[in-house]
Write an enzyme that holds these catalytic residues in place. Sequence first.
Site, PDB file in Angstrom:
ATOM      1  N   GLU A  82       0.876  -1.159   0.000  1.00  0.00           N
ATOM      2  CA  GLU A  82       0.000   0.000   0.000  1.00  0.00           C
ATOM      3  C   GLU A  82       0.925   1.224   0.000  1.00  0.00           C
ATOM      4  O   GLU A  82       1.805   1.313   0.863  1.00  0.00           O
ATOM      5  CB  GLU A  82      -0.859  -0.045   1.271  1.00  0.00           C
ATOM      6  CG  GLU A  82      -1.994   0.924   1.241  1.00  0.00           C
ATOM      7  CD  GLU A  82      -2.817   0.909   2.530  1.00  0.00           C
ATOM      8  OE1 GLU A  82      -2.700  -0.045   3.329  1.00  0.00           O
ATOM      9  OE2 GLU A  82      -3.559   1.886   2.717  1.00  0.00           O
ATOM     10  N   ARG A 317       5.079 -13.003   9.674  1.00  0.00           N
ATOM     11  CA  ARG A 317       5.740 -11.742   9.373  1.00  0.00           C
ATOM     12  C   ARG A 317       7.079 -11.672  10.101  1.00  0.00           C
ATOM     13  O   ARG A 317       7.316 -12.408  11.062  1.00  0.00           O
ATOM     14  CB  ARG A 317       4.865 -10.553   9.781  1.00  0.00           C
ATOM     15  CG  ARG A 317       4.475 -10.552  11.258  1.00  0.00           C
ATOM     16  CD  ARG A 317       3.623  -9.350  11.636  1.00  0.00           C
ATOM     17  NE  ARG A 317       4.439  -8.165  11.845  1.00  0.00           N
ATOM     18  CZ  ARG A 317       4.382  -7.075  11.096  1.00  0.00           C
ATOM     19  NH1 ARG A 317       3.542  -6.995  10.087  1.00  0.00           N
ATOM     20  NH2 ARG A 317       5.160  -6.045  11.345  1.00  0.00           N
ATOM     21  N   LYS A 327       4.582   0.762   9.068  1.00  0.00           N
ATOM     22  CA  LYS A 327       4.759   2.030   8.355  1.00  0.00           C
ATOM     23  C   LYS A 327       4.189   3.183   9.166  1.00  0.00           C
ATOM     24  O   LYS A 327       4.746   4.264   9.208  1.00  0.00           O
ATOM     25  CB  LYS A 327       4.045   1.975   7.010  1.00  0.00           C
ATOM     26  CG  LYS A 327       4.731   1.119   5.980  1.00  0.00           C
ATOM     27  CD  LYS A 327       4.134   1.425   4.596  1.00  0.00           C
ATOM     28  CE  LYS A 327       3.807   0.163   3.823  1.00  0.00           C
ATOM     29  NZ  LYS A 327       2.380  -0.100   3.728  1.00  0.00           N
TER      30      LYS A 327
HETATM   31  P1  ATP Z   1       2.593  -1.849   7.603  1.00  0.00           P
HETATM   32  O1  ATP Z   1       1.848  -2.295   8.818  1.00  0.00           O
HETATM   33  O2  ATP Z   1       4.016  -1.556   7.852  1.00  0.00           O
HETATM   34  O3  ATP Z   1       1.898  -0.786   6.821  1.00  0.00           O
HETATM   35  P2  ATP Z   1       1.500  -3.654   5.806  1.00  0.00           P
HETATM   36  O4  ATP Z   1       1.456  -5.119   5.847  1.00  0.00           O
HETATM   37  O5  ATP Z   1       0.237  -2.945   6.043  1.00  0.00           O
HETATM   38  O6  ATP Z   1       2.642  -3.146   6.735  1.00  0.00           O
HETATM   39  P3  ATP Z   1       1.672  -3.400   3.009  1.00  0.00           P
HETATM   40  O7  ATP Z   1       2.174  -2.265   2.225  1.00  0.00           O
HETATM   41  O8  ATP Z   1       0.247  -3.707   2.929  1.00  0.00           O
HETATM   42  O9  ATP Z   1       2.111  -3.118   4.473  1.00  0.00           O
HETATM   43  O10 ATP Z   1       2.549  -4.698   2.765  1.00  0.00           O
HETATM   44  C1  ATP Z   1       2.982  -5.171   1.525  1.00  0.00           C
HETATM   45  C2  ATP Z   1       3.415  -6.594   1.700  1.00  0.00           C
HETATM   46  O11 ATP Z   1       4.482  -6.673   2.634  1.00  0.00           O
HETATM   47  C3  ATP Z   1       2.299  -7.463   2.229  1.00  0.00           C
HETATM   48  O12 ATP Z   1       2.196  -8.606   1.422  1.00  0.00           O
HETATM   49  C4  ATP Z   1       2.715  -7.799   3.627  1.00  0.00           C
HETATM   50  O13 ATP Z   1       2.321  -9.084   3.958  1.00  0.00           O
HETATM   51  C5  ATP Z   1       4.241  -7.683   3.576  1.00  0.00           C
HETATM   52  N1  ATP Z   1       4.779  -7.298   4.877  1.00  0.00           N
HETATM   53  C6  ATP Z   1       4.544  -6.162   5.560  1.00  0.00           C
HETATM   54  N2  ATP Z   1       5.171  -6.190   6.759  1.00  0.00           N
HETATM   55  C7  ATP Z   1       5.834  -7.360   6.820  1.00  0.00           C
HETATM   56  C8  ATP Z   1       6.681  -7.990   7.794  1.00  0.00           C
HETATM   57  N3  ATP Z   1       6.976  -7.414   8.955  1.00  0.00           N
HETATM   58  N4  ATP Z   1       7.186  -9.214   7.500  1.00  0.00           N
HETATM   59  C9  ATP Z   1       6.920  -9.799   6.325  1.00  0.00           C
HETATM   60  N5  ATP Z   1       6.132  -9.278   5.381  1.00  0.00           N
HETATM   61  C10 ATP Z   1       5.597  -8.071   5.603  1.00  0.00           C
HETATM   62 MG    MG Z   2      -1.291  -2.120   5.389  1.00  0.00          MG
END
Ligand code: ATP
Ligand code: MG
Length: 619
Positions: A82, A317, A327
């Site tokens: 995102e 994760r 983020k």
């Molecule tokens: P954040 O909470 O930091 O915004 P998110 O999962 O909402 O993380 P996205 O941009 O939606 O962020 O994530 C893109 C991809 O990265 C998704 O497929 C998610 O599963 C993966 N991802 C995000 N954080 C992690 C993590 N700590 N370990 C492994 N994969 C991750």
């Molecule tokens: Mg997210």
Amino acid sequence: MAQPPPKIRRMSHPANTHNKPAASAVATDVVKPSNFLRQIIESDLANGTYTGRQWGGSPGDAAHHAKGQPDPAKIRTRFPPEPNGYLHIGHAKSICLNFGLARDYGGVCHLRFDDTNPEKEDTEYVNSIIDSVKWLGFEWNGAPDAAPYQASDYFDFMYRAAVYLIEAGHAYVDEQTPEQMRVNRGDFGKPGVDSPYRNHTPAENLARFQQMRDGLYPDGAMVLRAKIDMASPNINLRDPAIYRIRRATHHNTGDKWCIYPMYTFAHPIEDALEQITHSICTLEFEDQRPFYDWLMARLIEGSLLASPPPHQYEFARLNLTYVITSKRKLAQLVYDHKVNGWDDPRMPTIVGLRRRGYTPAALQLFAERIGVTKSDSWIDYSTLEGCLREDLELKAHRGFAVLNPVKLVMTNWDEVFAPGHLEPCSQPALPHPPEGTEPPPARHFSIGKEVWIDREDFEEVPPKGYKRLFPGNKVRLKGGYVIECTGCNKDADGNFTEVLATVVPDTKSGTPGSETVKVKAAITWVGVANGVNAEVRLYDRLFLDAQPDAGGKDFIESLNPNSLKVITAKVEPSLANALPGQNFQFERHGYFVADRVDHVQGTKPVFNLAVGLKDSWGK
Ligand code: ATP
Ligand code: MG
């Protein structure tokens, strides 16, 4: 509530220790340890689960792909960030996983912006995400420099899919208040209660939904819900909302829409339009999988989507000690000025790690080493640092730097040589160049009567076992001469200001007979005549708590007040010519990188500590 003790995994690779050319982290011919995802893919390939799939050359519906060719990609995976912030080390794990699987199994990995949430997204983030994926060494969508896909390009199809669900009796517009919906959803022990709107006819629902789209109702007045099962033990199947009214300008579609799909509805559709085979996400989405499968089945029934549908798999994760991987929370550090921007070298963002001196190979090695599992755990920060050391050990050019300088004067220099004499010296840039490669040119500098040494390398009264400079002891100035310490000068307060020594003639490194004078230690040094001042930024962990945000803790409270210390060091002349972003090993100190932003080649050397030579965590 007390936190359960963290289960922290620490990993190193005994086979890849010092001075041995390690198997490159990016090489594709290395045998990769298997994991449950590799096993699934291998069995899908063996069983031909995805053979016969068509690819229309771009994302699209069933008809579009039916007109295409047999898919040249054996599998399709995707990385769907995102664009609401900068990518972090957790994303690096996901990137290496998804792109790595596609690479290893003859597939294609898609970079897709999951931009269905209009408010939080920004093109600044889009650009930085593109840069980070590229920097990590990956290409997306099957062609160099292909445009990334954008979920918002699929809004028309999503609307069509919603209309289809309504017409087929699988969705309805619910006008209950959010509070009524919450109460009527029930909970784990209590089945939900049907909405009074649940049995409206498809025609009524369709009219309402079109009015929603046409902007006849205020934000939040109603939602479109899938009609599944209000008594399902899985709460996600109790008629989840799939569209909501939200008047917000979208960075791609502008004001075209005032209704937006919910993530749980949008995501499976994005995967299907892109013919993704293995949709890999983190464990918290496990309970969403039944809805994912339900939606795919309905839209295939309606001939909107091609078959077979993508399948969702979940992995744990990344949690890394002393690090925050969210983020939103990282944004808070930036906007509250707790750090100096997203690329602050203390940040676990990819841009921050890069500025800190991390390399793509080190991050790929890290992703490989931690592997993928189905249960949550914490990885010890030292595992990440170990990967960087392992990569840089073989690649980073060496250099002498004196971080805490004190002057050493060789009192007999003028008699042994001549007043003002400077003796040229050289040292290899890489003591162990990887097999089959040309060693880089040697470093050149000179030694004179005065040199800078580290304060820690002199003791007036040596502790037991101390082998460096103390009165009466001999050491080698590495790459220079053997010297014998004779004492020190002090100021009025008794602090020593200069170390005194005599140079031992005929002991210059690399000359015949130089080894006849035996010493127990060699110390690094920088000539006063040609040493250069450099700003050196010594970084420490950003948080003092190993799990700064676990269990809802306020991570701001555990910020380390001493996470950055700026010093002026003396460095050998070659280091002033470092390229921004170039990594070095400052011998005996650690790995440093010329700062990508502030270092000016030739005139203003600025170096960041990337990682120490030895693991010092928890000590
Ligand atoms: P954040 O909470 O930091 O915004 P998110 O999962 O909402 O993380 P996205 O941009 O939606 O962020 O994530 C893109 C991809 O990265 C998704 O497929 C998610 O599963 C993966 N991802 C995000 N954080 C992690 C993590 N700590 N370990 C492994 N994969 C991750
Ligand atoms: Mg997210």
